[in-house]
Scaffold this motif. Structure first.
Motif, mmCIF file in Angstrom:
data_model
loop_
_atom_site.group_PDB
_atom_site.id
_atom_site.type_symbol
_atom_site.label_atom_id
_atom_site.label_comp_id
_atom_site.label_asym_id
_atom_site.label_seq_id
_atom_site.Cartn_x
_atom_site.Cartn_y
_atom_site.Cartn_z
ATOM 1 N N TYR A 97 0.707 -0.995 0.038
ATOM 2 C CA TYR A 97 0.059 0.131 0.331
ATOM 3 C C TYR A 97 0.746 1.102 -0.030
ATOM 4 C CZ TYR A 97 -3.907 -3.079 0.955
ATOM 5 O OH TYR A 97 -4.950 -3.850 0.959
ATOM 6 N N TYR A 98 2.119 1.205 0.823
ATOM 7 C CA TYR A 98 3.009 2.318 0.841
ATOM 8 C C TYR A 98 3.427 2.613 -0.683
ATOM 9 C CZ TYR A 98 7.237 4.934 1.344
ATOM 10 O OH TYR A 98 8.202 5.737 1.178
ATOM 11 N N ASN A 99 3.868 1.569 -1.540
ATOM 12 C CA ASN A 99 4.191 1.836 -2.974
ATOM 13 C C ASN A 99 3.178 2.376 -3.826
ATOM 14 O OD1 ASN A 99 6.950 0.946 -2.243
ATOM 15 N ND2 ASN A 99 6.484 -1.085 -2.620
ATOM 16 N N LYS A 100 1.718 1.882 -3.390
ATOM 17 C CA LYS A 100 0.763 2.273 -4.377
ATOM 18 C C LYS A 100 0.479 3.805 -4.008
ATOM 19 C CE LYS A 100 -1.632 -0.089 -6.523
ATOM 20 N NZ LYS A 100 -1.428 -0.313 -8.008
ATOM 21 N N LEU A 101 0.805 4.500 -2.980
ATOM 22 C CA LEU A 101 0.453 5.570 -2.426
ATOM 23 C C LEU A 101 1.206 6.921 -3.049
ATOM 24 C CD1 LEU A 101 -1.793 6.957 -0.374
ATOM 25 C CD2 LEU A 101 -0.001 7.056 1.168
ATOM 26 N N PRO A 102 0.496 7.737 -3.786
ATOM 27 C CA PRO A 102 1.266 8.967 -4.109
ATOM 28 C C PRO A 102 2.145 9.819 -3.161
ATOM 29 C CG PRO A 102 -0.977 8.945 -5.171
ATOM 30 C CD PRO A 102 -0.758 7.872 -4.103
ATOM 31 N N MET A 103 3.433 10.081 -3.605
ATOM 32 C CA MET A 103 4.272 10.429 -2.607
ATOM 33 C C MET A 103 3.683 12.054 -1.972
ATOM 34 S SD MET A 103 8.168 11.219 -2.864
ATOM 35 C CE MET A 103 8.172 12.640 -3.730
ATOM 36 N N LEU A 104 3.276 12.786 -2.952
ATOM 37 C CA LEU A 104 3.125 14.176 -2.436
ATOM 38 C C LEU A 104 1.670 14.386 -1.784
ATOM 39 C CD1 LEU A 104 4.963 16.152 -5.267
ATOM 40 C CD2 LEU A 104 5.594 15.706 -2.952
ATOM 41 N N LYS A 105 0.723 14.388 -2.664
ATOM 42 C CA LYS A 105 -0.646 14.555 -2.182
ATOM 43 C C LYS A 105 -1.119 14.080 -0.839
ATOM 44 C CE LYS A 105 -5.248 15.635 -3.823
ATOM 45 N NZ LYS A 105 -6.159 15.630 -4.925
ATOM 46 N N HIS A 106 -0.848 12.865 -0.850
ATOM 47 C CA HIS A 106 -0.965 11.862 0.572
ATOM 48 C C HIS A 106 0.118 11.858 1.401
ATOM 49 C CE1 HIS A 106 -5.184 10.906 -0.762
ATOM 50 N NE2 HIS A 106 -4.646 11.194 -1.853
ATOM 51 N N SER A 107 1.135 12.630 1.283
ATOM 52 C CA SER A 107 2.269 12.456 2.219
ATOM 53 C C SER A 107 2.829 11.246 2.471
ATOM 54 C CB SER A 107 1.870 13.415 3.545
ATOM 55 O OG SER A 107 1.322 14.593 3.357
ATOM 56 N N ARG A 108 3.042 10.412 1.176
ATOM 57 C CA ARG A 108 3.639 9.140 1.497
ATOM 58 C C ARG A 108 4.834 9.004 2.381
ATOM 59 N NH1 ARG A 108 5.681 5.384 -3.304
ATOM 60 N NH2 ARG A 108 7.631 6.737 -3.094
ATOM 61 N N GLU A 109 5.845 9.917 2.265
ATOM 62 C CA GLU A 109 7.056 9.846 2.863
ATOM 63 C C GLU A 109 6.921 9.620 4.314
ATOM 64 O OE1 GLU A 109 6.221 14.214 2.131
ATOM 65 O OE2 GLU A 109 5.919 12.235 1.069
ATOM 66 N N ILE A 110 5.680 10.412 4.862
ATOM 67 C CA ILE A 110 5.845 10.248 6.450
ATOM 68 C C ILE A 110 5.541 8.794 6.920
ATOM 69 C CG2 ILE A 110 5.337 12.692 6.524
ATOM 70 C CD1 ILE A 110 2.413 11.708 7.279
ATOM 71 N N TYR A 111 5.262 7.999 6.059
ATOM 72 C CA TYR A 111 4.715 6.699 6.454
ATOM 73 C C TYR A 111 5.751 5.784 6.361
ATOM 74 C CZ TYR A 111 0.093 8.629 6.691
ATOM 75 O OH TYR A 111 -1.084 9.452 7.091
ATOM 76 N N ALA A 112 7.005 6.180 5.673
ATOM 77 C CA ALA A 112 7.745 5.209 5.300
ATOM 78 C C ALA A 112 8.435 4.576 6.511
ATOM 79 C CB ALA A 112 9.234 5.902 4.702
ATOM 80 N N VAL A 113 8.455 5.052 7.687
ATOM 81 C CA VAL A 113 9.053 4.571 8.957
ATOM 82 C C VAL A 113 8.096 3.397 9.588
ATOM 83 C CG1 VAL A 113 7.551 5.874 10.489
ATOM 84 C CG2 VAL A 113 9.837 5.140 11.283
ATOM 85 N N GLN A 114 6.806 3.327 9.113
ATOM 86 C CA GLN A 114 5.883 2.162 9.307
ATOM 87 C C GLN A 114 6.096 1.019 8.338
ATOM 88 O OE1 GLN A 114 2.231 5.103 9.008
ATOM 89 N NE2 GLN A 114 1.726 3.481 10.954
ATOM 90 N N VAL A 115 6.794 0.984 7.387
ATOM 91 C CA VAL A 115 7.020 -0.031 6.583
ATOM 92 C C VAL A 115 8.512 -0.348 6.428
ATOM 93 C CG1 VAL A 115 4.844 0.286 5.319
ATOM 94 C CG2 VAL A 115 6.911 1.213 4.402
ATOM 95 N N MET A 116 9.430 0.347 6.812
ATOM 96 C CA MET A 116 10.648 0.247 6.775
ATOM 97 C C MET A 116 11.558 0.409 7.979
ATOM 98 S SD MET A 116 11.277 2.271 3.115
ATOM 99 C CE MET A 116 10.194 1.903 1.747
#
Length: 357
Positions: free
Chosen positions: A174-193
């Motif tokens: 789901y992290y990889n499916k999420l667009p980086m900017l509009k839905h702030s994907r980068e802030i969730y990186a810590v939850q999957v890595m």
């Protein structure tokens, strides 16, 4: 459209036989045949199952959506509000599940029920599996990008925070499916890595953000702008890359910065500020020198280490082409000899390197 016609159209559009429809609904194929010929109507208790099977709303089976949509929406929202006021998470879950079963294409409810599970039932495997099946359905059929991406965001958190190892890869999906900017994907990186993988990903996210921001600033520059205004934008665009390169080697990502420096130098020449222009030409020369010494890890920008050498050959070609472009600019005629010498030095160095290989 008559119900019998609608049922046949839905079945045919999904490449289903009367037998397979009958099996899914727990009736005989003769019964399905009678429905489609108008000899019999489905029992009212079967309507939700038919809607789920054909992935449509019950209202749409009868073309009554317009008539009942507003009233149904008010009733549903009223029930949800009451349950929320009472803090009834169980009730919220079941009311939203019921709504989805009635209207599988009511995708705006999907993130809401996923949020309910996240807040109240994040350790419940059965409910997580139900949410995964809803997310799979929405990924295939939901055409609203914003809703679909909100579903990815909720599922990323739900799978990650569930604590079950088997859902870890699902959260990454789901992290990889999420667009980086509009839905702030980068802030969730810590939850999957974890660890260094997380740090590498954050650096890559930062580079992508800087790259997009720099491009956006340059797009604000209009041909009719006065030189001073253009200079303001180009200097701010360059400052973004200066932040992450920290004056060190940045490989492929040096090119947009060199381009900004070149524009700044040309504008200073137009403004009659030769010394200021020379300072930016020198910046370009110094940065190109770093490409010659770019094999040394100590010269890399810390943010660029994972990306600096992704395209080394392409970087060399682009940088050489860029230096050639600079020699052709009339505004930089005063510095042409220096630029030509650097171009020859740069190309000779890499030609020798290639002969060694």
């Amino acid at each position: 459209m008559a119900l019998r016609t609608k049922l046949k159209e839905l079945r045919v559009s999904r490449n289903m036989t009367q037998e397979s429809v009958a099996e899914h609904l727990g009736v005989s194929s003769q019964t399905v045949s009678k429905w489609e010929r108008g000899l019999l109507s489905p029992d009212i208790t079967l309507l939700p199952k038919i809607a789920v099977l054909f992935k449509c709303s019950i209202d749409s089976l009868f073309d009554m959506g317009v008539m009942f949509e507003s009233e149904h929406k008010r009733e549903f929202e009223s029930k949800i509000k009451e349950l929320q006021l009472n803090g009834d998470m169980e009730g919220l879950y079941h009311e939203r599940i019921h709504e989805i079963r009635l209207n599988p294409d009511h995708y705006s409810v999907y993130p809401e029920i996923m949020g309910t599970v996240l807040r109240g039932f994040s350790k419940d495997k059965e409910r997580i599996e139900t949410m995964i099946s809803l997310a799979d359905h929405a990924e295939q059929y939901c055409t609203d990008d914003d809703i679909r991406n909100e579903i990815y965001r909720m599922m990323l958190q739900l799978c990650s925070e569930s604590g079950y190892p088997e859902y870890k890869e699902k959260s990454r999906y789901y992290y990889n499916k999420l667009p980086m900017l509009k839905h702030s994907r980068e802030i969730y990186a810590v939850q999957v890595m974890n660890g260094e993988e997380h740090r590498i990903q954050v650096r890559k996210n930062l580079i992508n953000l800087i790259d997009m921001a720099e491009c956006s600033i340059r797009q604000l520059i209009l041909p009719e702008m006065p030189p001073e205004e253009k200079l303001f934008y180009y200097m701010n665009a360059a400052a973004l890359y200066e932040t992450v390169t920290d004056g060190k080697y940045a490989g492929f990502y040096d090119l947009p910065l060199l381009s900004d420096y070149c524009k700044i130098a040309c504008i200073y020449v137009q403004l009659g500020k030769t010394e200021e222009a020379r300072a930016y030409v020198d910046r370009i020369m110094n940065r190109v020198e770093k490409h010659i010494n770019g094999e040394s890890a100590t010269t890399w920008s810390v943010f660029m280490q994972e990306s600096a050498l992704l395209h080394p050959k392409r970087t060399k070609n682009l940088c050489s082409t860029f230096l050639k472009y600079m020699t052709e600019l009339s505004e930089l005629e005063l510095f042409r000899n220096d630029i030509c010498r650097m171009k020859e030095k740069y190309e000779d160095f890499f030609a020798k390197e290639e002969r060694k290989q």
